[in-house]
Motif scaffolding. Sequence first.
Motif, short mmCIF file in Angstrom:
data_model
loop_
_atom_site.label_atom_id
_atom_site.label_comp_id
_atom_site.label_asym_id
_atom_site.label_seq_id
_atom_site.Cartn_x
_atom_site.Cartn_y
_atom_site.Cartn_z
N TYR A 150 0.41 -8.52 5.62
CA TYR A 150 0.31 -7.52 6.68
C TYR A 150 1.43 -6.49 6.57
CZ TYR A 150 -0.20 -5.47 11.30
OH TYR A 150 -0.38 -4.58 12.34
N ARG A 151 2.63 -6.96 6.22
CA ARG A 151 3.76 -6.03 6.09
C ARG A 151 3.56 -5.07 4.93
NH1 ARG A 151 9.26 -9.28 5.99
NH2 ARG A 151 10.00 -7.15 5.69
N SER A 152 2.73 -5.42 3.98
CA SER A 152 2.46 -4.51 2.86
C SER A 152 1.71 -3.26 3.30
CB SER A 152 1.67 -5.25 1.77
OG SER A 152 0.38 -5.58 2.23
N LEU A 153 1.18 -3.27 4.53
CA LEU A 153 0.44 -2.11 5.05
C LEU A 153 1.33 -1.20 5.87
CD1 LEU A 153 -2.75 -4.03 6.28
CD2 LEU A 153 -2.44 -2.84 4.10
N PHE A 154 2.64 -1.33 5.74
CA PHE A 154 3.56 -0.60 6.61
C PHE A 154 3.34 0.91 6.56
CE2 PHE A 154 7.60 1.66 7.19
CZ PHE A 154 7.87 1.31 8.49
N GLN A 155 3.17 1.48 5.37
CA GLN A 155 3.00 2.93 5.27
C GLN A 155 1.72 3.39 5.96
OE1 GLN A 155 3.63 4.91 1.58
NE2 GLN A 155 5.40 3.68 1.00
N LEU A 156 0.70 2.54 5.94
CA LEU A 156 -0.53 2.87 6.67
C LEU A 156 -0.27 2.89 8.17
CD1 LEU A 156 -3.56 3.43 6.48
CD2 LEU A 156 -3.95 0.96 6.54
N VAL A 194 0.85 -1.19 0.00
CA VAL A 194 0.00 0.00 0.00
C VAL A 194 0.88 1.24 0.00
CG1 VAL A 194 -1.74 1.30 1.27
CG2 VAL A 194 -1.86 -1.20 1.18
N GLN A 195 0.68 2.11 -0.97
CA GLN A 195 1.47 3.32 -1.09
C GLN A 195 0.61 4.52 -0.69
OE1 GLN A 195 4.68 3.54 -1.86
NE2 GLN A 195 4.96 1.35 -2.25
N ILE A 196 1.10 5.27 0.28
CA ILE A 196 0.42 6.48 0.73
C ILE A 196 1.08 7.69 0.06
CG2 ILE A 196 -0.26 7.87 2.73
CD1 ILE A 196 -1.52 5.13 2.69
N PRO A 197 0.30 8.58 -0.55
CA PRO A 197 0.90 9.75 -1.19
C PRO A 197 1.72 10.58 -0.20
CG PRO A 197 -1.40 9.52 -1.82
CD PRO A 197 -1.16 8.53 -0.73
N ILE A 198 2.83 11.10 -0.70
CA ILE A 198 3.70 11.91 0.16
C ILE A 198 2.96 13.13 0.70
CG2 ILE A 198 5.78 13.35 0.15
CD1 ILE A 198 7.04 11.41 -1.77
#
Length: 316
Positions: free
Chosen positions: A255-261, A18-22
């Motif tokens: 689960y680790r793919s949600l790190f940015q969240l 999951v990518q969160i916008p800067i």
Amino acid sequence: MTNNTSALTRQPTDCREVQIPIEIFLIIGIVSLSENLLVVVAVIRNRNLHSPMYCFICSLAAFNTISSLSKSWENIMLVFRDAGHLNPQGASELRIDDVMDTLLCMSFQGSIFSFLAIAVDRYITIFHTLRYHALMTMQRTAFILITIWAVCGFSSALMIAFCEAAVVKIIFIVLFLAALFLTLLLYMHMFLLARYHAGKIASMPGATGYHRKSGLRGALTLTILFGVFLVCWAPFFLHLLIIMVCPENPYCECYRSLFQLHVVLLMSHAVIDPAIYALRSAELRNTFRKMFFSLKEAQNYVHSTCEFGISFTWKY
């Protein structure tokens, strides 16, 4: 500009990261920075707030300020990296990245221990009211704050320097769980005490429903404080635990793919902190109001001075 906990080699998985916008990180950082700086300045300016409780709140706001500054600066550097102006593998860039990670780690640890210090202070306030000023002197408060900052700074530098070692993550998790467990015990005790007092007040002759609601409202506030802390912090530490327990499991990778969240939740806690700990204080609200009016008067003075200077210049 990479994060040490997410830079580990990932195993194949169907879950996309999951990518969160800067821009989201920057907005949260700016809002958090503004709120916490306001709290720090207010506590420093108002002598009525020079007490152990507000010193711990000021320390928490200072840690949140460092976190907001570090994360905002990191995101700005990411923008320059994406534009090709920075080399992510350059020696100076990596040193700056280590410094920012150290500051972030220090601020996260400092938030945990500041939260625990606030919980202990409230515990003493409730259970040792008559001895509070003898137990929580300003000298002891200063010693506690110096210890928190020194321990957090030193341990954070070691954790970033040896971030690949499993023992570092274990220590980090154990410290968090210990502080979490102690805080949970304190708030459960205070919650039961609030209910006990509410029941006693309600059973007294002439007691009204208002007193009962007031006691339960205080207990509910304590529950919300702990709940927000748990929601914002637990996912990140579960992420660290998963790295050690099942680093090759594809479900763990999901689960680790949600790190940015998880990082967004951590930063959001720095936004919520001032509202929970500070804005509920009438003394702080009055200080904010005085600061606002002082700033407005200064702006009016500067504006009138500029207008007078312009009119004087045109006249002569």
